[in-house]
Design a protein around this motif. Structure first.
Motif, PDB file in Angstrom:
ATOM      1  N   ILE A  78       0.883  -1.176   0.000  1.00 52.36           N
ATOM      2  CA  ILE A  78       0.000   0.000   0.000  1.00 52.36           C
ATOM      3  C   ILE A  78       0.919   1.224   0.000  1.00 52.36           C
ATOM      4  O   ILE A  78       1.730   1.386   0.913  1.00 52.36           O
ATOM      5  N   LEU A  79       0.801   2.046  -1.023  1.00 50.81           N
ATOM      6  CA  LEU A  79       1.637   3.254  -1.073  1.00 50.81           C
ATOM      7  C   LEU A  79       0.943   4.365  -0.313  1.00 50.81           C
ATOM      8  O   LEU A  79      -0.251   4.596  -0.484  1.00 50.81           O
ATOM      9  N   LEU A  80       1.701   5.027   0.558  1.00 47.76           N
ATOM     10  CA  LEU A  80       1.153   6.110   1.374  1.00 47.76           C
ATOM     11  C   LEU A  80       2.047   7.318   1.127  1.00 47.76           C
ATOM     12  O   LEU A  80       3.243   7.266   1.387  1.00 47.76           O
ATOM     13  N   THR A  81       1.487   8.389   0.620  1.00 44.80           N
ATOM     14  CA  THR A  81       2.353   9.489   0.237  1.00 44.80           C
ATOM     15  C   THR A  81       1.752  10.870   0.479  1.00 44.80           C
ATOM     16  O   THR A  81       0.539  11.017   0.530  1.00 44.80           O
ATOM     17  N   GLY A  82       2.630  11.833   0.606  1.00 47.05           N
ATOM     18  CA  GLY A  82       2.203  13.223   0.735  1.00 47.05           C
ATOM     19  C   GLY A  82       2.083  13.866  -0.627  1.00 47.05           C
ATOM     20  O   GLY A  82       1.666  15.018  -0.744  1.00 47.05           O
ATOM     21  N   GLN A  83       2.469  13.158  -1.653  1.00 43.78           N
ATOM     22  CA  GLN A  83       2.492  13.736  -2.996  1.00 43.78           C
ATOM     23  C   GLN A  83       1.663  12.851  -3.927  1.00 43.78           C
ATOM     24  O   GLN A  83       2.177  12.234  -4.845  1.00 43.78           O
ATOM     25  N   ALA A  84       0.357  12.779  -3.625  1.00 40.06           N
ATOM     26  CA  ALA A  84      -0.483  11.866  -4.393  1.00 40.06           C
ATOM     27  C   ALA A  84      -0.866  12.481  -5.740  1.00 40.06           C
ATOM     28  O   ALA A  84      -1.701  13.364  -5.806  1.00 40.06           O
ATOM     29  N   THR A  85      -0.222  12.027  -6.780  1.00 36.92           N
ATOM     30  CA  THR A  85      -0.607  12.481  -8.110  1.00 36.92           C
ATOM     31  C   THR A  85      -1.244  11.296  -8.828  1.00 36.92           C
ATOM     32  O   THR A  85      -0.953  10.139  -8.521  1.00 36.92           O
ATOM     33  N   GLU A  87      -0.799  10.334 -11.839  1.00 33.12           N
ATOM     34  CA  GLU A  87       0.223   9.587 -12.596  1.00 33.12           C
ATOM     35  C   GLU A  87       0.944   8.571 -11.716  1.00 33.12           C
ATOM     36  O   GLU A  87       1.115   7.411 -12.097  1.00 33.12           O
ATOM     37  N   ALA A  88       1.365   9.050 -10.513  1.00 30.71           N
ATOM     38  CA  ALA A  88       2.092   8.155  -9.602  1.00 30.71           C
ATOM     39  C   ALA A  88       1.184   6.997  -9.188  1.00 30.71           C
ATOM     40  O   ALA A  88       1.632   5.848  -9.098  1.00 30.71           O
ATOM     41  N   GLY A  89      -0.093   7.298  -8.941  1.00 30.27           N
ATOM     42  CA  GLY A  89      -1.048   6.267  -8.543  1.00 30.27           C
ATOM     43  C   GLY A  89      -1.209   5.220  -9.624  1.00 30.27           C
ATOM     44  O   GLY A  89      -1.162   4.019  -9.347  1.00 30.27           O
ATOM     45  N   ILE A  90      -1.379   5.679 -10.869  1.00 34.51           N
ATOM     46  CA  ILE A  90      -1.556   4.739 -11.989  1.00 34.51           C
ATOM     47  C   ILE A  90      -0.308   3.875 -12.150  1.00 34.51           C
ATOM     48  O   ILE A  90      -0.374   2.661 -12.297  1.00 34.51           O
ATOM     49  N   GLN A  91       0.869   4.544 -12.083  1.00 36.49           N
ATOM     50  CA  GLN A  91       2.134   3.814 -12.235  1.00 36.49           C
ATOM     51  C   GLN A  91       2.276   2.738 -11.147  1.00 36.49           C
ATOM     52  O   GLN A  91       2.656   1.602 -11.430  1.00 36.49           O
ATOM     53  N   ALA A  92       1.919   3.131  -9.903  1.00 32.42           N
ATOM     54  CA  ALA A  92       2.039   2.196  -8.783  1.00 32.42           C
ATOM     55  C   ALA A  92       1.105   1.005  -8.956  1.00 32.42           C
ATOM     56  O   ALA A  92       1.497  -0.145  -8.724  1.00 32.42           O
ATOM     57  N   MET A  93      -0.139   1.271  -9.386  1.00 33.07           N
ATOM     58  CA  MET A  93      -1.103   0.176  -9.556  1.00 33.07           C
ATOM     59  C   MET A  93      -0.668  -0.756 -10.696  1.00 33.07           C
ATOM     60  O   MET A  93      -0.797  -1.972 -10.593  1.00 33.07           O
ATOM     61  N   LYS A  94      -0.116  -0.148 -11.769  1.00 37.02           N
ATOM     62  CA  LYS A  94       0.376  -0.957 -12.895  1.00 37.02           C
ATOM     63  C   LYS A  94       1.497  -1.885 -12.440  1.00 37.02           C
ATOM     64  O   LYS A  94       1.664  -2.989 -12.946  1.00 37.02           O
ATOM     65  N   LEU A  95       2.297  -1.393 -11.495  1.00 36.56           N
ATOM     66  CA  LEU A  95       3.430  -2.186 -11.001  1.00 36.56           C
ATOM     67  C   LEU A  95       2.997  -3.216  -9.955  1.00 36.56           C
ATOM     68  O   LEU A  95       3.815  -3.931  -9.398  1.00 36.56           O
ATOM     69  N   GLY A  96       1.703  -3.224  -9.644  1.00 38.81           N
ATOM     70  CA  GLY A  96       1.194  -4.256  -8.738  1.00 38.81           C
ATOM     71  C   GLY A  96       0.943  -3.811  -7.316  1.00 38.81           C
ATOM     72  O   GLY A  96       0.728  -4.670  -6.441  1.00 38.81           O
ATOM     73  N   ALA A  97       0.962  -2.497  -7.055  1.00 37.88           N
ATOM     74  CA  ALA A  97       0.618  -2.043  -5.697  1.00 37.88           C
ATOM     75  C   ALA A  97      -0.846  -2.379  -5.462  1.00 37.88           C
ATOM     76  O   ALA A  97      -1.672  -2.335  -6.382  1.00 37.88           O
ATOM     77  N   MET A  98      -1.177  -2.715  -4.213  1.00 37.16           N
ATOM     78  CA  MET A  98      -2.555  -3.072  -3.917  1.00 37.16           C
ATOM     79  C   MET A  98      -3.421  -1.827  -3.821  1.00 37.16           C
ATOM     80  O   MET A  98      -4.565  -1.815  -4.240  1.00 37.16           O
TER      81      MET A  98
END
Lengths: 142, 215
Positions: A78-85, A87-98
């Motif tokens: 689970i990615l937790l960030t102060g910089q939620a964009t 693009e970053a979300g899509i990239q993370a999900m594509k890479l298999g983040a839950m």
């Protein structure tokens, strides 16, 4: 069964407070304040979920995610960030983040996602075990 | 560089700094959120009969106060940066200008695991564009950071020099980290600024000439 969680974030006070709150909720929490500490923790323990900051001084969260997916493909991140964009979300999900959450996070929502991560990991492990048993049964003559 | 390109470059710089500052503030809020949540958890546990530990409450409250001080310093710097566009040019205290540029660059340095500090500073002021000065110093710091490695320290100071000012950039045990003005050449030219390396001290110098002195 207590959920085993690895929390990775370079904000030490954030790590301390969040880990204590998760422990109050019955979880077993390990913390890492750098990517290199996280790599050590990954090698030393077995986790149901990893909560990962997207921006770390010694490694970008996306790079860390790639590394985790490669070495521990069953682990739910689970990615937790102060910089939620987006693009970053899509990239993370594509890479298999839950999942992908923005700081400051709601503890109930985070806890819920961790419980789902544990359930998801158990299903994956059960399926793998089932496959292993079937393979053994097929390969043996009894 | 055309005026339009220059305006665009200035906007990009403003956006980069604003994004960095907003990210820092989000981190401050995240810590406050967890520390306040912890206090709430303790009180809920106390309602169910578990004894309250005053030390734990005190520690969470101290964390909130510390983060509010951190957030206040970040906002103060952001406010000073926003006001740097109020006037095209004015008399600028260069020590204060350097302190602001260093504060706004600290997160970039932290992400590279480089310690950024102010070195020796002598009082000096000159007429300049406060926004362009911040951009020039920020660009110089970024270029110097590109030549450093995790664990290094970047020390920056300022002193008067021939009617203008000289900013020194050094890293203990290393050569001057700023070799030329290539990454910010247009801005440097527009501001009568140039880069040199002091071979004796191994320090990079960013020389800012007094406005009009080169003509």
């Amino acid at each position: 069964m207590a959920e085993k969680v690895l929390l990775i974030d370079d904000e030490v006070e954030f790590l301390e407070a969040l880990s204590e709150r998760m422990e109050i909720r019955g979880m077993e929490v390990t913390t890492a304040e750098s990517a290199s500490n996280a790599v050590d923790a990954l090698g030393a323990g077995d986790y149901d979920a990893i909560v990962l900051d997207l921006q770390m001084p010694d490694m970008n969260g996306i790079e860390m995610l790639k590394l985790i997916r490669k070495s521990h493909p069953d682990l739910q991140v689970i990615l937790l960030t102060g910089q939620a964009t987006l693009e970053a979300g899509i990239q993370a999900m594509k890479l298999g983040a839950m999942d992908f959450m923005e700081k400051p996070a709601d503890i109930d929502a985070l806890t819920d996602k961790i419980k789902k991560a544990q359930a998801k990991k158990m299903v994956i492990v059960e399926k793998k075990t089932e496959k292993k048993v079937n393979d053994i049964l097929k390969s043996k003559g009894w | 560089m055309s005026r339009q390109d220059e305006t665009r470059a200035g906007l990009r710089f403003f956006g980069r700094v604003s994004a960095s500052v907003s990210h820092e503030i989000k981190n401050v809020f995240a810590v406050i959120n967890e520390a306040a949540g912890l206090i709430e958890d303790f009180t809920l546990m106390a309602e169910r009969g578990m004894p309250l530990q005053p030390e734990r409450l005190k520690s969470a409250a101290n964390s909130i106060q510390g983060q509010i001080r951190r957030g206040d310093a970040i906002i103060k710097n952001m406010n000073a940066f926003a006001h740097s566009t109020d006037e095209d040019v004015r008399e600028v205290n260069l020590v204060e200008g350097l302190a602001l540029a260093v504060a706004l660059s600290t997160r970039f340095a932290d992400m590279r695991q480089v310690k950024l500090t102010m070195g020796e500073c002598e009082p000096v002021s000159m007429v300049a564009s406060p926004f362009d000065l911040t951009r020039l110093l920020h660009s110089s710091i970024a270029a110097a950071l590109d030549r450093l490695e995790a664990g290094d320290t970047l020390v920056i100071g300022v002193r008067p020099e021939g009617g203008g000012a000289s900013f020194s950039l050094s890293s203990p045990g290393k050569d001057g980290p700023l070799r030329d003005d290539e990454p910010f050449a247009d801005l440097a030219r527009a501001m009568n600024a140039s880069v040199s390396v002091n071979e004796k001290t191994g320090t990079s110098e960013l020389l800012l000439e007094r406005a009009g002195s080169s003509e």
